[in-house]
Design an enzyme around this catalytic site. Structure first.
Site, short mmCIF file in Angstrom:
data_model
loop_
_atom_site.label_atom_id
_atom_site.label_comp_id
_atom_site.label_asym_id
_atom_site.label_seq_id
_atom_site.Cartn_x
_atom_site.Cartn_y
_atom_site.Cartn_z
N SER A 194 0.83 -1.20 0.00
CA SER A 194 0.00 0.00 0.00
C SER A 194 0.87 1.25 0.00
CB SER A 194 -0.92 0.02 1.22
OG SER A 194 -1.65 1.22 1.21
N HIS A 243 -1.20 -1.15 -4.39
CA HIS A 243 -2.49 -0.78 -3.79
C HIS A 243 -2.45 0.73 -3.49
CE1 HIS A 243 -6.20 -1.51 -1.50
NE2 HIS A 243 -5.74 -0.60 -0.65
N ASP A 266 -4.52 4.04 -2.14
CA ASP A 266 -5.65 4.49 -1.32
C ASP A 266 -6.00 5.94 -1.61
OD1 ASP A 266 -6.10 2.16 0.36
OD2 ASP A 266 -4.10 2.58 1.17
N MET A 305 -8.50 8.90 -0.50
CA MET A 305 -9.41 9.30 0.59
C MET A 305 -9.85 10.74 0.40
SD MET A 305 -7.21 7.84 3.76
CE MET A 305 -6.51 6.18 3.74
N HIS A 316 -8.16 1.83 -4.46
CA HIS A 316 -9.17 1.68 -3.42
C HIS A 316 -9.74 3.06 -3.11
CE1 HIS A 316 -9.80 0.60 1.15
NE2 HIS A 316 -10.94 0.81 0.52
N MET A 367 -11.88 5.51 -1.14
CA MET A 367 -12.60 5.75 0.11
C MET A 367 -13.22 7.13 0.00
SD MET A 367 -9.78 4.03 2.56
CE MET A 367 -8.63 4.00 1.19
N MET A 386 -12.15 -4.93 4.71
CA MET A 386 -11.37 -4.03 5.56
C MET A 386 -11.14 -4.72 6.91
SD MET A 386 -10.62 -1.54 3.67
CE MET A 386 -9.63 -0.80 4.97
N ASP A 422 -7.36 -5.93 3.71
CA ASP A 422 -6.72 -4.61 3.76
C ASP A 422 -6.71 -4.05 5.18
OD1 ASP A 422 -5.61 -2.20 3.10
OD2 ASP A 422 -7.36 -1.44 2.01
C1 DX5 Z 1 -6.63 2.00 5.17
C2 DX5 Z 1 -6.13 1.69 3.80
C3 DX5 Z 1 -5.10 0.61 3.78
C4 DX5 Z 1 -3.82 0.98 4.47
C5 DX5 Z 1 -3.20 -0.28 5.02
O1 DX5 Z 1 -7.68 2.87 5.08
O2 DX5 Z 1 -7.20 1.26 2.98
O3 DX5 Z 1 -4.83 0.21 2.44
O4 DX5 Z 1 -2.92 1.64 3.61
O5 DX5 Z 1 -2.13 0.07 5.81
P1 DX5 Z 1 -1.51 -0.89 6.91
O6 DX5 Z 1 -1.01 -2.11 6.18
O7 DX5 Z 1 -0.42 -0.06 7.49
O8 DX5 Z 1 -2.60 -1.24 7.87
ZN ZN Z 2 -6.72 0.29 1.00
#
Ligand code: DX5
Ligand code: ZN
Length: 219
Positions: free
Chosen positions: A9, A34, A36, A38, A67, A69, A138, A176
């Site tokens: 990630s 991956h 993220d 947000m 991903h 969010m 999640m 994740d």
């Molecule tokens: C959280 C993200 C994850 C995050 C995981 O909202 O969707 O992808 O980056 O990070 P770790 O592996 O540090 O929990």
């Molecule tokens: Zn994620």
């Protein structure tokens, strides 16, 4: 059983050395990137947006797993396709017309993913599972890296695996949040296909060896 896929990630990468960290993943045993995204509304944090994804895609030589969010993801499906996403995952909790959203993602040539928050039961996917390429379970509350793994996830992986098998679907299961060498093997045994790992990989002294270690554990 299949070899498990590892998706570092990028949220946990060093943003001042992003190209270096992308090349590290390119040359490692990792399978996917991956990413993220947000929006500060669906989750209480803002990560990065389109220009950064564009820059990542330019260098990434592996599958780009995005991903989202964000609220109302339908507005940006075409944009994310243009930015180089190969897989686009939306949150179940953010979609009123999930079937339509998944169709729109596929129409743009991407694989369609659905993420479930820790409190959302997998049974809610019963009538849509055949349309989903990837379910992202999640295993932390979305919004931040570096949180602890929620143990109830094992139960959800098993329930989801049974649902997929019962419906004859080809859906992959991605986990994740909070993935480390402590839970990787058990997650695979429970039925996971893809493990996302952020802080465990990028926080390690040797990220390449850490990725190789996760692959080895799950072989
Ligand atoms: C959280 C993200 C994850 C995050 C995981 O909202 O969707 O992808 O980056 O990070 P770790 O592996 O540090 O929990
Ligand atoms: Zn994620």
């Amino acid at each position: 059983m299949n070899n498990i896929l590892i998706a570092p990630s990028i949220l946990a990468a060093d943003f001042a050395n992003l190209q270096r960290d992308i090349e590290m993943v390119n040359h490692s045993e990792a399978d996917w990137f991956h990413i993220d995204i947000m929006d500060g509304v669906f989750v209480p944090n803002i990560s990065f947006g389109m220009p950064v994804l564009k820059a990542i895609s330019k260098h990434a030589t592996k599958t780009v797993d995005v991903h989202l969010m964000i609220v109302d993801p339908d507005r940006y499906i075409q944009t994310f396709a243009k930015l180089g996403a190969n897989i686009l995952t939306v949150h179940f909790e953010a979609c009123t017309h999930l079937h339509r959203t998944l169709q729109a993602i596929k129409a743009e040539g991407m694989q369609a993913g659905v993420a479930l928050n820790p409190h959302t039961p997998v049974a809610l996917l019963e009538d849509i599972i055949q349309n989903i390429d990837l379910v992202c379970l999640m295993s932390v509350n979305p919004g931040f890296g570096g949180q602890s793994f929620i143990e109830n996830t094992y139960h959800k992986v098993k329930a989801l695996k049974s649902l997929i098998t019962a419906k004859g679907a080809q859906t992959k299961i991605e986990i994740d949040g909070g993935v480390t060498n402590k839970n990787a093997k058990a997650l695979k045994e429970a039925g996971a296909d893809v493990l996302v790992a952020g802080s465990y990989v990028f926080g390690a002294e040797n990220p390449t060896a850490t990725i190789a270690g996760l692959k080895e554990l799950t072989r």
